[in-house]
Design an enzyme around this catalytic site. Structure first.
Site, mmCIF file in Angstrom:
data_model
loop_
_atom_site.group_PDB
_atom_site.id
_atom_site.type_symbol
_atom_site.label_atom_id
_atom_site.label_comp_id
_atom_site.label_asym_id
_atom_site.label_seq_id
_atom_site.Cartn_x
_atom_site.Cartn_y
_atom_site.Cartn_z
ATOM 1 N N ASN A 1 0.975 -1.155 0.149
ATOM 2 C CA ASN A 1 0.062 -0.044 -0.075
ATOM 3 C C ASN A 1 0.856 1.415 -0.089
ATOM 4 O O ASN A 1 1.509 1.598 0.972
ATOM 5 C CB ASN A 1 -0.861 -0.027 1.267
ATOM 6 C CG ASN A 1 -1.855 1.091 1.207
ATOM 7 O OD1 ASN A 1 -1.816 2.000 0.457
ATOM 8 N ND2 ASN A 1 -2.744 1.180 2.280
ATOM 9 N N ARG B 1 -2.646 -1.875 -3.417
ATOM 10 C CA ARG B 1 -3.788 -1.006 -3.337
ATOM 11 C C ARG B 1 -3.603 0.335 -4.362
ATOM 12 O O ARG B 1 -2.409 0.959 -4.415
ATOM 13 C CB ARG B 1 -3.698 -0.258 -1.984
ATOM 14 C CG ARG B 1 -4.843 0.429 -1.631
ATOM 15 C CD ARG B 1 -5.019 1.195 -0.362
ATOM 16 N NE ARG B 1 -6.233 1.789 -0.065
ATOM 17 C CZ ARG B 1 -6.514 2.445 0.860
ATOM 18 N NH1 ARG B 1 -5.652 2.376 1.979
ATOM 19 N NH2 ARG B 1 -7.678 3.085 0.963
ATOM 20 N N HIS C 1 -12.249 4.523 -0.828
ATOM 21 C CA HIS C 1 -12.562 3.737 0.356
ATOM 22 C C HIS C 1 -13.609 2.475 -0.042
ATOM 23 O O HIS C 1 -14.195 1.782 0.652
ATOM 24 C CB HIS C 1 -13.372 4.300 1.511
ATOM 25 C CG HIS C 1 -12.596 5.296 2.368
ATOM 26 N ND1 HIS C 1 -13.241 6.687 2.948
ATOM 27 C CD2 HIS C 1 -11.343 5.612 2.745
ATOM 28 C CE1 HIS C 1 -12.326 7.178 3.583
ATOM 29 N NE2 HIS C 1 -11.245 6.381 3.359
ATOM 30 N N ARG D 1 -9.761 17.443 5.705
ATOM 31 C CA ARG D 1 -10.415 17.650 4.459
ATOM 32 C C ARG D 1 -11.705 18.315 4.787
ATOM 33 O O ARG D 1 -12.292 18.034 5.851
ATOM 34 C CB ARG D 1 -10.530 16.638 3.696
ATOM 35 C CG ARG D 1 -9.261 16.172 3.139
ATOM 36 C CD ARG D 1 -9.909 14.850 2.180
ATOM 37 N NE ARG D 1 -8.592 14.031 1.752
ATOM 38 C CZ ARG D 1 -8.620 12.768 1.966
ATOM 39 N NH1 ARG D 1 -9.628 12.270 2.483
ATOM 40 N NH2 ARG D 1 -7.522 11.978 1.733
ATOM 41 N N GLU E 1 -9.127 -3.580 5.059
ATOM 42 C CA GLU E 1 -8.849 -3.466 3.571
ATOM 43 C C GLU E 1 -7.534 -4.415 3.042
ATOM 44 O O GLU E 1 -7.783 -4.990 2.221
ATOM 45 C CB GLU E 1 -8.573 -1.976 3.477
ATOM 46 C CG GLU E 1 -9.814 -1.051 3.336
ATOM 47 C CD GLU E 1 -9.220 0.335 3.751
ATOM 48 O OE1 GLU E 1 -8.626 0.612 4.873
ATOM 49 O OE2 GLU E 1 -9.647 1.085 2.833
#
Ligand code: ADP
Length: 415
Positions: free
Chosen positions: A9, A90, A179, A238, A387
């Site tokens: 990842n 990923r 996601h 964010r 994940e």
């Protein structure tokens, strides 16, 4: 095909990796290389109960992977790189090309490269990872698992923006959602929980980055993130959804470039912008000590979550099996979960089981469970996401399929 599989990842300045034995799914070692490209880069390795941290200047992702292999070999997690049977990456953006994970060949790599404009921070590191592996072990299957893939089932009216159609046709401007690997993992877990495929869910993935996904009949119907992960909920740093005119206005008012404003909206906004902290535990502590901006930040986060739950409840026609909370904040922030459920309780017909809610978190004995009462019209569930497991599963399955089909071993044209 049993053997060792790597999951990689790569972030913009970091690289996480994990080595597993499949099909058992046993984790051998995982590592986290941070601050790549900085003078003070370092990495951590964890195996069994052991942990080791080392400082080493690491210039780029290729060097990060070399460091990873050096450690894997030195510590004898592998005796030779030929032990590795498959590598899962990923990948942030699959654009409209991919609605599932795929074996990476030249065409896939070219498509991932063409999507760099949509994932400028993540794709260069991810591509460097894929290319380094390709050089080092060209005959080992590499699999791309896209953060956007699960959301490709959204109906057009949900993913289009009302801007000139050429922006979509010529410039790929639309909602993609992110996601996806987490939302897919939770969906599959809920299919098992409810023992049916056509589950209707509202999945709240609330971590530093946060998004909600409305799942209809087991497929993504809508989600809060957009062209980029900036849209939707208030997040750690964010801003989430704002009036896009803010950008031109604040550029002029504060004499900033568009790039600077975009950076601020991604890195210095959200909870950090309001409360001065982005870690939710710090914000909760400040709020409990009477800090008004921390209290405001939590209210804003809660409101953004509640608003999207309400919108998606209507989009799903009120036919909901469960609201699921996952990721760092969703799995652990007991008070926030209670406040959210209490805010929607009357309108949506759900009742919080406070005892159950108070007993589920990663620091408690129970890490997942139902936190609504039996009087509720649907369940509220806390479930840790995974994940990495999804990347591993897809990598193993696709590598297995290749082997069964006996496809020639090389996925890249050798130059
Ligand atoms: P990401 O993967 O996007 O970096 P995570 O899913 O790891 O994010 O979530 C990180 C967030 O979870 C942080 O804001 C952190 O404060 C929050 N978090 C972790 N543990 C707790 C806890 N016990 N209580 C409240 N928030 C928590």
């Amino acid at each position: 095909m049993s053997g060792k599989f790597l999951v990689i990842n790569a972030g913009s300045s970091s690289l996480k990796f994990a080595l597993y034995v499949m099909p058992e799914g046993t984790l051998i070692v995982n590592g986290y290389i941070e601050k790549i490209g900085n003078l003070d880069s370092f990495y951590t390795l964890k195996w069994n109960e052991k942990k080791e941290e080392k400082r080493k200047q690491i210039e780029n992702h290729t060097e990060a992977l070399q460091t990873m292999f050096k450690e894997l070999l030195e510590k004898q997690f592998i005796k030779d790189i030929s032990e590795i049977q498959g590598i899962g990456h990923r990948v942030l953006h699959g654009g409209e090309f991919y609605s599932n994970s795929v074996i990476i060949d030249d065409k896939v790599l070219q498509n991932i490269k063409s999507l760099t404009k949509l994932g400028p921070l993540h794709h260069p590191g991810e591509i460097a990872g894929i290319e380094s592996m390709k050089k080092l072990m060209p005959d080992v299957p590499q699999v791309a698992v896209f953060d956007t893939a699960f959301h490709q089932t959204m109906p057009q009216e949900n993913f289009m923006y009302a801007v000139p159609i050429e922006w979509y046709r010529d410039n790929s401007v639309r909602k993609y959602g992110f996601h996806g690997t987490s939302h897919k993992y939770i969906t599959e877990s809920m299919q098992e929980h409810f023992k049916k495929k056509d589950v209707n869910l509202i999945i709240c993935h609330i971590g530093s980055g946060a998004s909600i996904c409305a799942v209809k009949d087991g497929k993504c119907h809508n989600t809060t993130m957009g062209l980029t992960p900036l849209d939707g909920l208030v997040m750690g740093t964010r801003c989430g959804t704002i009036d896009s005119s803010v950008i031109e206005y604040i550029c002029k008012e504060r004499n900033l470039s568009v790039e600077e404003v975009n950076h601020i909206l991604n890195k210095n906004s959200g909870l950090l912008g309001i409360a001065g902290k982005n870690d939710f535990r710090d914000i909760e502590e400040l709020a409990n000590n009477g800090d008004e901006m921390a209290q405001l930040a939590i209210k804003m986060l809660r409101k953004s979550i509640v608003n999207f739950i309400a919108q998606y409840f209507v989009e799903l026609n009120g036919e909901l099996d469960a609201i699921v909370f996952t990721a760092g904040i969703g799995e652990n922030a007991i008070t926030l979960r209670a406040d959210i459920i209490n805010s929607i309780s009357n309108a949506l017909g759900v009742e919080l089981d406070s005892n159950a809610n108070n007993s589920v978190a990663s620091f408690k004995d129970k890490k997942s469970g139902v936190i609504s009462t039996i009087h509720s019209k649907f369940q509220v569930i806390v479930m840790p996401t995974n994940e990495e497991y999804m990347i591993l599963k897809d990598t193993f399955e696709l590598s297995q399929q290749l082997k069964e089909k006996d496809i020639p071993k090389s996925y890249f044209i050798k130059k």
